[in-house]
Scaffold this motif. Structure first.
Motif, PDB file in Angstrom:
ATOM      1  N   LYS A 114      -8.913 -36.787  36.217  1.00  0.00           N
ATOM      2  CA  LYS A 114      -9.818 -37.028  35.086  1.00  0.00           C
ATOM      3  C   LYS A 114     -10.027 -38.520  34.890  1.00  0.00           C
ATOM      4  CE  LYS A 114     -11.612 -35.768  30.868  1.00  0.00           C
ATOM      5  NZ  LYS A 114     -12.603 -36.797  30.725  1.00  0.00           N
ATOM      6  N   SER A 115      -8.979 -39.321  35.050  1.00  0.00           N
ATOM      7  CA  SER A 115      -9.132 -40.771  34.864  1.00  0.00           C
ATOM      8  C   SER A 115     -10.030 -41.367  35.950  1.00  0.00           C
ATOM      9  CB  SER A 115      -7.771 -41.476  34.831  1.00  0.00           C
ATOM     10  OG  SER A 115      -7.108 -41.334  36.055  1.00  0.00           O
ATOM     11  N   GLN A 116      -9.960 -40.855  37.184  1.00  0.00           N
ATOM     12  CA  GLN A 116     -10.855 -41.333  38.235  1.00  0.00           C
ATOM     13  C   GLN A 116     -12.297 -40.947  37.921  1.00  0.00           C
ATOM     14  OE1 GLN A 116     -10.293 -39.712  42.189  1.00  0.00           O
ATOM     15  NE2 GLN A 116     -11.356 -41.434  43.131  1.00  0.00           N
ATOM     16  N   PHE A 117     -12.504 -39.726  37.445  1.00  0.00           N
ATOM     17  CA  PHE A 117     -13.856 -39.310  37.046  1.00  0.00           C
ATOM     18  C   PHE A 117     -14.395 -40.252  35.971  1.00  0.00           C
ATOM     19  CE2 PHE A 117     -14.372 -34.530  38.229  1.00  0.00           C
ATOM     20  CZ  PHE A 117     -13.988 -34.792  39.528  1.00  0.00           C
ATOM     21  N   ASP A 118     -13.567 -40.558  34.979  1.00  0.00           N
ATOM     22  CA  ASP A 118     -13.995 -41.460  33.900  1.00  0.00           C
ATOM     23  C   ASP A 118     -14.283 -42.860  34.438  1.00  0.00           C
ATOM     24  OD1 ASP A 118     -13.721 -39.415  32.041  1.00  0.00           O
ATOM     25  OD2 ASP A 118     -11.740 -40.073  31.369  1.00  0.00           O
ATOM     26  N   GLN A 119     -13.399 -43.368  35.281  1.00  0.00           N
ATOM     27  CA  GLN A 119     -13.552 -44.714  35.834  1.00  0.00           C
ATOM     28  C   GLN A 119     -14.831 -44.840  36.659  1.00  0.00           C
ATOM     29  OE1 GLN A 119     -10.469 -45.720  38.621  1.00  0.00           O
ATOM     30  NE2 GLN A 119     -11.107 -47.841  38.776  1.00  0.00           N
ATOM     31  N   MET A 120     -15.171 -43.813  37.429  1.00  0.00           N
ATOM     32  CA  MET A 120     -16.354 -43.841  38.289  1.00  0.00           C
ATOM     33  C   MET A 120     -17.622 -43.450  37.531  1.00  0.00           C
ATOM     34  SD  MET A 120     -15.047 -44.860  41.115  1.00  0.00           S
ATOM     35  CE  MET A 120     -16.164 -44.557  42.439  1.00  0.00           C
ATOM     36  N   GLY A 121     -17.478 -42.968  36.303  1.00  0.00           N
ATOM     37  CA  GLY A 121     -18.644 -42.546  35.529  1.00  0.00           C
ATOM     38  C   GLY A 121     -19.156 -41.170  35.907  1.00  0.00           C
ATOM     39  N   TRP A 122     -18.294 -40.357  36.503  1.00  0.00           N
ATOM     40  CA  TRP A 122     -18.687 -39.011  36.919  1.00  0.00           C
ATOM     41  C   TRP A 122     -18.405 -38.020  35.801  1.00  0.00           C
ATOM     42  CZ3 TRP A 122     -15.386 -39.437  41.967  1.00  0.00           C
ATOM     43  CH2 TRP A 122     -15.984 -40.343  42.839  1.00  0.00           C
ATOM     44  N   ASN A 123     -19.086 -38.180  34.686  1.00  0.00           N
ATOM     45  CA  ASN A 123     -18.808 -37.369  33.506  1.00  0.00           C
ATOM     46  C   ASN A 123     -19.791 -36.235  33.295  1.00  0.00           C
ATOM     47  OD1 ASN A 123     -16.523 -38.930  32.748  1.00  0.00           O
ATOM     48  ND2 ASN A 123     -17.936 -40.525  32.085  1.00  0.00           N
ATOM     49  N   THR A 124     -20.861 -36.198  34.088  1.00  0.00           N
ATOM     50  CA  THR A 124     -21.835 -35.121  33.917  1.00  0.00           C
ATOM     51  C   THR A 124     -21.526 -33.973  34.872  1.00  0.00           C
ATOM     52  OG1 THR A 124     -23.388 -35.948  35.587  1.00  0.00           O
ATOM     53  CG2 THR A 124     -23.637 -36.816  33.333  1.00  0.00           C
ATOM     54  N   PHE A 125     -22.008 -32.811  34.510  1.00  0.00           N
ATOM     55  CA  PHE A 125     -21.865 -31.640  35.369  1.00  0.00           C
ATOM     56  C   PHE A 125     -22.473 -31.931  36.738  1.00  0.00           C
ATOM     57  CE2 PHE A 125     -23.840 -27.820  37.140  1.00  0.00           C
ATOM     58  CZ  PHE A 125     -22.737 -27.010  37.294  1.00  0.00           C
ATOM     59  N   GLU A 126     -23.627 -32.597  36.747  1.00  0.00           N
ATOM     60  CA  GLU A 126     -24.327 -32.886  38.005  1.00  0.00           C
ATOM     61  C   GLU A 126     -23.499 -33.789  38.920  1.00  0.00           C
ATOM     62  OE1 GLU A 126     -27.176 -31.535  34.995  1.00  0.00           O
ATOM     63  OE2 GLU A 126     -25.673 -33.121  34.960  1.00  0.00           O
ATOM     64  N   ASP A 127     -22.934 -34.861  38.365  1.00  0.00           N
ATOM     65  CA  ASP A 127     -22.119 -35.765  39.184  1.00  0.00           C
ATOM     66  C   ASP A 127     -20.860 -35.063  39.687  1.00  0.00           C
ATOM     67  OD1 ASP A 127     -23.737 -38.082  39.210  1.00  0.00           O
ATOM     68  OD2 ASP A 127     -23.023 -38.647  37.233  1.00  0.00           O
ATOM     69  N   GLN A 128     -20.220 -34.291  38.823  1.00  0.00           N
ATOM     70  CA  GLN A 128     -19.011 -33.588  39.242  1.00  0.00           C
ATOM     71  C   GLN A 128     -19.329 -32.523  40.287  1.00  0.00           C
ATOM     72  OE1 GLN A 128     -16.911 -32.384  35.682  1.00  0.00           O
ATOM     73  NE2 GLN A 128     -16.743 -34.507  34.990  1.00  0.00           N
ATOM     74  N   THR A 129     -20.501 -31.906  40.201  1.00  0.00           N
ATOM     75  CA  THR A 129     -20.918 -30.941  41.225  1.00  0.00           C
ATOM     76  C   THR A 129     -21.020 -31.620  42.582  1.00  0.00           C
ATOM     77  OG1 THR A 129     -22.090 -29.578  39.607  1.00  0.00           O
ATOM     78  CG2 THR A 129     -22.788 -29.378  41.909  1.00  0.00           C
ATOM     79  N   ASN A 173     -24.814 -41.122  38.555  1.00  0.00           N
ATOM     80  CA  ASN A 173     -23.703 -42.066  38.684  1.00  0.00           C
ATOM     81  C   ASN A 173     -22.921 -41.868  39.980  1.00  0.00           C
ATOM     82  OD1 ASN A 173     -24.253 -43.402  36.337  1.00  0.00           O
ATOM     83  ND2 ASN A 173     -22.850 -42.184  35.098  1.00  0.00           N
ATOM     84  N   TYR A 174     -22.929 -40.663  40.518  1.00  0.00           N
ATOM     85  CA  TYR A 174     -22.228 -40.419  41.781  1.00  0.00           C
ATOM     86  C   TYR A 174     -22.774 -41.353  42.855  1.00  0.00           C
ATOM     87  CZ  TYR A 174     -20.476 -37.956  45.902  1.00  0.00           C
ATOM     88  OH  TYR A 174     -19.861 -37.642  47.086  1.00  0.00           O
ATOM     89  N   GLU A 175     -24.081 -41.374  43.019  1.00  0.00           N
ATOM     90  CA  GLU A 175     -24.688 -42.235  44.029  1.00  0.00           C
ATOM     91  C   GLU A 175     -24.546 -43.708  43.668  1.00  0.00           C
ATOM     92  OE1 GLU A 175     -26.640 -38.258  44.318  1.00  0.00           O
ATOM     93  OE2 GLU A 175     -26.134 -39.582  42.673  1.00  0.00           O
ATOM     94  N   ARG A 176     -24.709 -44.037  42.403  1.00  0.00           N
ATOM     95  CA  ARG A 176     -24.579 -45.439  41.991  1.00  0.00           C
ATOM     96  C   ARG A 176     -23.169 -45.968  42.271  1.00  0.00           C
ATOM     97  NH1 ARG A 176     -28.681 -43.812  38.615  1.00  0.00           N
ATOM     98  NH2 ARG A 176     -27.471 -42.824  36.990  1.00  0.00           N
ATOM     99  N   SER A 177     -22.168 -45.173  42.014  1.00  0.00           N
ATOM    100  CA  SER A 177     -20.796 -45.653  42.246  1.00  0.00           C
ATOM    101  C   SER A 177     -20.494 -45.754  43.744  1.00  0.00           C
ATOM    102  CB  SER A 177     -19.783 -44.751  41.536  1.00  0.00           C
ATOM    103  OG  SER A 177     -19.777 -43.453  42.087  1.00  0.00           O
ATOM    104  N   LEU A 178     -20.953 -44.800  44.537  1.00  0.00           N
ATOM    105  CA  LEU A 178     -20.691 -44.864  45.979  1.00  0.00           C
ATOM    106  C   LEU A 178     -21.487 -45.974  46.649  1.00  0.00           C
ATOM    107  CD1 LEU A 178     -20.564 -41.166  47.227  1.00  0.00           C
ATOM    108  CD2 LEU A 178     -18.687 -42.686  46.642  1.00  0.00           C
ATOM    109  N   GLY A 179     -22.684 -46.239  46.154  1.00  0.00           N
ATOM    110  CA  GLY A 179     -23.567 -47.210  46.785  1.00  0.00           C
ATOM    111  C   GLY A 179     -23.028 -48.623  46.828  1.00  0.00           C
ATOM    112  N   SER A 180     -22.104 -48.927  45.962  1.00  0.00           N
ATOM    113  CA  SER A 180     -21.580 -50.300  45.910  1.00  0.00           C
ATOM    114  C   SER A 180     -20.178 -50.429  46.504  1.00  0.00           C
ATOM    115  CB  SER A 180     -21.570 -50.785  44.457  1.00  0.00           C
ATOM    116  OG  SER A 180     -20.713 -49.976  43.685  1.00  0.00           O
ATOM    117  N   THR A 181     -19.691 -49.385  47.148  1.00  0.00           N
ATOM    118  CA  THR A 181     -18.322 -49.449  47.670  1.00  0.00           C
ATOM    119  C   THR A 181     -18.272 -50.196  49.002  1.00  0.00           C
ATOM    120  OG1 THR A 181     -18.591 -47.294  48.732  1.00  0.00           O
ATOM    121  CG2 THR A 181     -17.566 -47.311  46.558  1.00  0.00           C
ATOM    122  N   PRO A 182     -17.240 -51.017  49.206  1.00  0.00           N
ATOM    123  CA  PRO A 182     -17.073 -51.719  50.483  1.00  0.00           C
ATOM    124  C   PRO A 182     -16.455 -50.790  51.528  1.00  0.00           C
ATOM    125  CG  PRO A 182     -15.312 -52.313  48.992  1.00  0.00           C
ATOM    126  CD  PRO A 182     -16.228 -51.404  48.218  1.00  0.00           C
TER     127      PRO A 182
END
Length: 199
Positions: free
Chosen positions: A34-49, A93-102
């Motif tokens: 849950k803390s990783q979901f919160d940190q990454m901004g994956w709080n919507t049903f769509e992002d978690q899906t 947010n799923y794509e936004r968070s992954l898009g900036s990862t090294p």
């Protein structure tokens, strides 16, 4: 997802799929933080899906991409794109968070990951236009045909990674993506791809 049985789910320190026997689908378990979901901004049903689709992608890919961490991650991202497109789930947010990862030893950089997600979306669009019902096998075949399935963290990724030109820098790619976005009335992505043309 594609008729695979539901897997046991539990809360843990991080989010992932834990695979028992690599040669057998069905003994996996999903763990989420849950803390990783919160940190990454994956709080919507769509992002978690999309997160769960990515993890199930690892289950689908486990036999074919064992020992190939980058290809395995990109394949899982591809399946997140497949599921999102099949269910009309937009970019979030799923794509936004992954898009900036090294890039790391186990995960490719964000640009490649976004390419894989988009390939999954494009695969579903193409199949539907040809009256083909997407399933895990024909989607897997499409991923295996792509350059992304050969991604290897040990090799020079010049043709498909941050060391060279990405598809995101290609005008033909961005024109195609702009047309798709306009067709879907996805104004955010239309604007994004229009800005990339001619750069």
């Amino acid at each position: 997802f594609f008729g695979l049985k539901d897997l046991p789910v539990s809360e843990g320190e991080s989010t992932g799929v834990y695979i028992g026997d690599m040669a057998r689908i069905g003994d996996e378990r999903l763990v989420y933080s849950k803390s990783q979901f919160d940190q990454m901004g994956w709080n919507t049903f769509e992002d978690q899906t999309k997160v769960w689709a990515h993890e199930i992608g690892h289950v689908i890919l486990q036999e074919d991409f064992a020992g190939k961490p980058w290809a395995g991650e990109l394949g899982a991202d591809f399946f997140a794109g497949v599921l999102a497109e099949m269910n009309g789930i937009g970019i979030g947010n799923y794509e936004r968070s992954l898009g900036s990862t090294p890039a790391s030893e186990t995960h490719p950089d964000g640009r490649l990951r976004l390419e894989a997600i988009q390939l999954g979306r494009d695969t579903v669009v193409e199949m539907r236009k040809n009256d083909i019902m997407p399933n895990w096998q024909n989607c897997m075949d499409k991923f295996k045909e792509s350059e992304l399935s050969d991604a290897d963290n040990k090799r020079n990724m010049k043709n498909i990674s941050f060391e060279g030109t990405s598809k995101y820098d290609d005008d033909d790619y961005n024109i195609k993506q702009l047309e798709i976005a306009l067709e879907r009335e996805d104004w955010t992505n239309a604007k994004k791809h229009a800005k990339r043309i001619g750069k």
